[in-house]
Design a protein around this motif. Structure first.
Motif, PDB file in Angstrom:
ATOM      1  N   ASP A  78       0.845  -1.197   0.000  1.00 35.43           N
ATOM      2  CA  ASP A  78       0.000   0.000   0.000  1.00 35.43           C
ATOM      3  C   ASP A  78       0.882   1.250   0.000  1.00 35.43           C
ATOM      4  OD1 ASP A  78      -1.544   2.251   0.857  1.00 35.43           O
ATOM      5  OD2 ASP A  78      -3.022   0.908   1.730  1.00 35.43           O
ATOM      6  N   PRO A  79       0.792   2.107  -1.012  1.00 38.44           N
ATOM      7  CA  PRO A  79       1.657   3.296  -1.063  1.00 38.44           C
ATOM      8  C   PRO A  79       1.510   4.197   0.161  1.00 38.44           C
ATOM      9  CG  PRO A  79       0.579   2.964  -3.177  1.00 38.44           C
ATOM     10  CD  PRO A  79      -0.060   2.002  -2.227  1.00 38.44           C
ATOM     11  N   ASP A  80       0.306   4.318   0.686  1.00 37.84           N
ATOM     12  CA  ASP A  80       0.107   5.155   1.870  1.00 37.84           C
ATOM     13  C   ASP A  80       0.839   4.563   3.076  1.00 37.84           C
ATOM     14  OD1 ASP A  80      -1.491   6.894   0.409  1.00 37.84           O
ATOM     15  OD2 ASP A  80      -3.351   5.881   0.980  1.00 37.84           O
ATOM     16  N   MET A  81       0.741   3.245   3.241  1.00 39.57           N
ATOM     17  CA  MET A  81       1.426   2.591   4.347  1.00 39.57           C
ATOM     18  C   MET A  81       2.940   2.632   4.156  1.00 39.57           C
ATOM     19  SD  MET A  81      -0.774   1.855   6.547  1.00 39.57           S
ATOM     20  CE  MET A  81       0.384   0.995   7.607  1.00 39.57           C
ATOM     21  N   ARG A  82       3.388   2.529   2.911  1.00 42.58           N
ATOM     22  CA  ARG A  82       4.835   2.609   2.660  1.00 42.58           C
ATOM     23  C   ARG A  82       5.379   3.962   3.105  1.00 42.58           C
ATOM     24  NH1 ARG A  82       3.925  -0.325  -2.449  1.00 42.58           N
ATOM     25  NH2 ARG A  82       3.952   1.652  -3.584  1.00 42.58           N
ATOM     26  N   VAL A 131      10.275  -8.150  -2.659  1.00 45.17           N
ATOM     27  CA  VAL A 131      11.518  -7.366  -2.721  1.00 45.17           C
ATOM     28  C   VAL A 131      11.249  -5.981  -3.308  1.00 45.17           C
ATOM     29  CG1 VAL A 131      13.816  -7.228  -3.763  1.00 45.17           C
ATOM     30  CG2 VAL A 131      12.990  -9.395  -2.819  1.00 45.17           C
ATOM     31  N   GLU A 132      10.402  -5.920  -4.345  1.00 43.75           N
ATOM     32  CA  GLU A 132      10.063  -4.634  -4.942  1.00 43.75           C
ATOM     33  C   GLU A 132       9.396  -3.716  -3.915  1.00 43.75           C
ATOM     34  OE1 GLU A 132       7.315  -2.809  -8.591  1.00 43.75           O
ATOM     35  OE2 GLU A 132       6.976  -4.857  -7.883  1.00 43.75           O
ATOM     36  N   CYS A 133       8.459  -4.244  -3.153  1.00 44.16           N
ATOM     37  CA  CYS A 133       7.783  -3.427  -2.146  1.00 44.16           C
ATOM     38  C   CYS A 133       8.753  -2.962  -1.065  1.00 44.16           C
ATOM     39  CB  CYS A 133       6.624  -4.213  -1.528  1.00 44.16           C
ATOM     40  SG  CYS A 133       5.196  -4.410  -2.628  1.00 44.16           S
ATOM     41  N   CYS A 134       9.699  -3.832  -0.703  1.00 45.48           N
ATOM     42  CA  CYS A 134      10.720  -3.428   0.273  1.00 45.48           C
ATOM     43  C   CYS A 134      11.542  -2.261  -0.252  1.00 45.48           C
ATOM     44  CB  CYS A 134      11.624  -4.604   0.608  1.00 45.48           C
ATOM     45  SG  CYS A 134      10.864  -5.878   1.629  1.00 45.48           S
ATOM     46  N   HIS A 135      11.899  -2.312  -1.524  1.00 43.01           N
ATOM     47  CA  HIS A 135      12.689  -1.217  -2.101  1.00 43.01           C
ATOM     48  C   HIS A 135      11.867   0.062  -2.190  1.00 43.01           C
ATOM     49  CE1 HIS A 135      16.639  -2.842  -3.368  1.00 43.01           C
ATOM     50  NE2 HIS A 135      16.010  -3.993  -3.175  1.00 43.01           N
ATOM     51  N   LEU A 136      10.605  -0.049  -2.539  1.00 42.35           N
ATOM     52  CA  LEU A 136       9.763   1.142  -2.622  1.00 42.35           C
ATOM     53  C   LEU A 136       9.640   1.832  -1.269  1.00 42.35           C
ATOM     54  CD1 LEU A 136       6.975  -0.221  -4.994  1.00 42.35           C
ATOM     55  CD2 LEU A 136       8.597   1.610  -5.521  1.00 42.35           C
ATOM     56  N   THR A 137       9.658   1.047  -0.202  1.00 42.68           N
ATOM     57  CA  THR A 137       9.624   1.614   1.148  1.00 42.68           C
ATOM     58  C   THR A 137      10.991   2.100   1.595  1.00 42.68           C
ATOM     59  OG1 THR A 137       7.824   0.134   1.798  1.00 42.68           O
ATOM     60  CG2 THR A 137       9.085   1.139   3.578  1.00 42.68           C
ATOM     61  N   MET A 138      12.022   1.274   1.376  1.00 44.83           N
ATOM     62  CA  MET A 138      13.279   1.454   2.081  1.00 44.83           C
ATOM     63  C   MET A 138      14.387   2.132   1.292  1.00 44.83           C
ATOM     64  SD  MET A 138      12.587   0.381   5.084  1.00 44.83           S
ATOM     65  CE  MET A 138      14.219   0.288   5.844  1.00 44.83           C
ATOM     66  N   ASP A 139      14.271   2.286  -0.011  1.00 49.41           N
ATOM     67  CA  ASP A 139      15.368   2.904  -0.769  1.00 49.41           C
ATOM     68  C   ASP A 139      15.760   4.274  -0.216  1.00 49.41           C
ATOM     69  OD1 ASP A 139      15.949   0.804  -2.448  1.00 49.41           O
ATOM     70  OD2 ASP A 139      14.790   1.552  -4.140  1.00 49.41           O
ATOM     71  N   PRO A 140      14.793   5.185   0.046  1.00 47.97           N
ATOM     72  CA  PRO A 140      15.215   6.471   0.607  1.00 47.97           C
ATOM     73  C   PRO A 140      15.767   6.351   2.029  1.00 47.97           C
ATOM     74  CG  PRO A 140      12.816   6.329   0.492  1.00 47.97           C
ATOM     75  CD  PRO A 140      13.356   5.169  -0.262  1.00 47.97           C
ATOM     76  N   VAL A 141      15.277   5.356   2.778  1.00 45.95           N
ATOM     77  CA  VAL A 141      15.779   5.136   4.138  1.00 45.95           C
ATOM     78  C   VAL A 141      17.211   4.630   4.083  1.00 45.95           C
ATOM     79  CG1 VAL A 141      15.335   3.985   6.333  1.00 45.95           C
ATOM     80  CG2 VAL A 141      13.408   4.586   4.851  1.00 45.95           C
ATOM     81  N   VAL A 142      17.476   3.710   3.169  1.00 40.08           N
ATOM     82  CA  VAL A 142      18.832   3.184   3.007  1.00 40.08           C
ATOM     83  C   VAL A 142      19.790   4.303   2.598  1.00 40.08           C
ATOM     84  CG1 VAL A 142      20.266   1.674   1.579  1.00 40.08           C
ATOM     85  CG2 VAL A 142      18.115   0.824   2.522  1.00 40.08           C
ATOM     86  N   LYS A 143      19.347   5.171   1.693  1.00 47.61           N
ATOM     87  CA  LYS A 143      20.195   6.293   1.277  1.00 47.61           C
ATOM     88  C   LYS A 143      20.552   7.176   2.473  1.00 47.61           C
ATOM     89  CE  LYS A 143      20.492  10.006  -2.173  1.00 47.61           C
ATOM     90  NZ  LYS A 143      20.841  11.104  -1.248  1.00 47.61           N
ATOM     91  N   ARG A 144      19.568   7.476   3.297  1.00 48.24           N
ATOM     92  CA  ARG A 144      19.823   8.302   4.486  1.00 48.24           C
ATOM     93  C   ARG A 144      20.757   7.567   5.447  1.00 48.24           C
ATOM     94  NH1 ARG A 144      17.153  10.991   8.805  1.00 48.24           N
ATOM     95  NH2 ARG A 144      18.889  12.015   9.901  1.00 48.24           N
TER      96      ARG A 144
END
Length: 274
Positions: A78-82, A131-144
């Motif tokens: 869910d994009p809102d939950m992500r 894995v795709e959903c994990c990246h959609l959530t976490m890519d900006p978090v991983v960058k930070r």
């Protein structure tokens, strides 16, 4: 084992007040466990962090926190939950940056249901979607996390497959994502769902393993017992650890903090830790 590992502990700041000498005398690894509390994160968490800083004056060990996890999934479709989940993990990274912590524990998105059902498709689309959903959530978090020098370690919760979190962590191709093992969770999965034993989880993580929650259990529930009270085969676990060079933080995460010193004494008697 030539160089016996020095064990650390998971503590709230209130318990750190009574175990300050234990941590500081040998600069043991420490995981602060105040900051997964949602009310604290949503409020003013800095007084708790400032108290921890004061208690850790002169500390040169490896400091981490347990990140938020209640009601969160890094694999929400869910994009809102992500967006909400990513914001919560960013709050955890704010705490890490303020404290100078270099590691944050987050929870695996995988369940026993996944183990039994992700192959119920003609290709790997179900695996890829998680894995795709994990990246959609976490890519900006991983960058930070990369920017502030924090490694997020993905802890097994209901994971029956000992490889799947390593594969997920590797998919980010980042030093900010690595693997955690909780020995009690792995032993529960072994005893109750037919997963491999705890030492297999260690061996399959290999050098991607950078954090372990050490707790004893009976294979039925998430006990967080003092080491020696349950049925985990500790010599096998530590033999597996000795095969790799990643030097994971070995964190005693016990329900009764009074069990920390007896746990260390038990493992000392086995010649496994100090």
């Amino acid at each position: 084992m030539t160089d016996l590992p020095l064990l650390g502990a998971a503590l709230p700041t209130s318990a750190l007040e009574t175990m300050q000498d234990f941590i500081l005398s040998e600069n043991r690894d420490l995981e602060l466990q105040d900051f997964f509390d949602i009310e604290l994160l949503n409020g003013d968490w800095k007084p708790v962090a400032d108290r921890a800083k004061a208690l850790l004056s002169g500390y040169t060990g490896r400091l981490g926190i347990h990140g938020p996890f209640w009601g969160l999934s890094i694999a929400s479709p869910d994009p809102d939950m992500r967006a909400l989940n990513a914001r919560k993990y960013m709050q955890g990274l704010d705490v890490c940056e303020y404290l100078g912590a270099t590691q944050m524990v987050i929870h695996s998105p995988y369940s026993t249901w996944d183990f039994n059902n992700l192959d119920n498709f003609p290709d790997r689309s179900a695996y890829d979607r998680v894995v795709e959903c994990c990246h959609l959530t976490m890519d900006p978090v991983v960058k930070r996390a990369e920017e502030i020098g924090v490694t997020m370690v993905v802890e097994n919760i209901q994971d029956k497959d000992p490889d799947i979190r390593r594969i997920l962590a590797d998919s980010f191709n980042s030093p900010a994502m690595a693997v955690s093992i909780d020995t009690g969770h792995a032993h529960y999965a072994h005893g109750s769902t037919g997963a491999p034993p705890v030492d297999y989880y260690v061996r399959r993580a290999g050098n991607r393993l950078e954090h372990i929650h050490l707790q004893d259990a009976d294979g039925h529930a998430d006990r967080h017992w003092t080491i020696g009270e349950g049925t985990i085969c500790w010599p096998a676990v530590f033999r597996a650890l000795d095969e790799f060079t990643s030097k994971p933080r070995l964190i005693l995460e016990l329900r009764d903090k009074a069990g920390i010193l007896p746990s260390i004494e038990y493992l000392k008697r086995l010649g496994l830790a100090r």
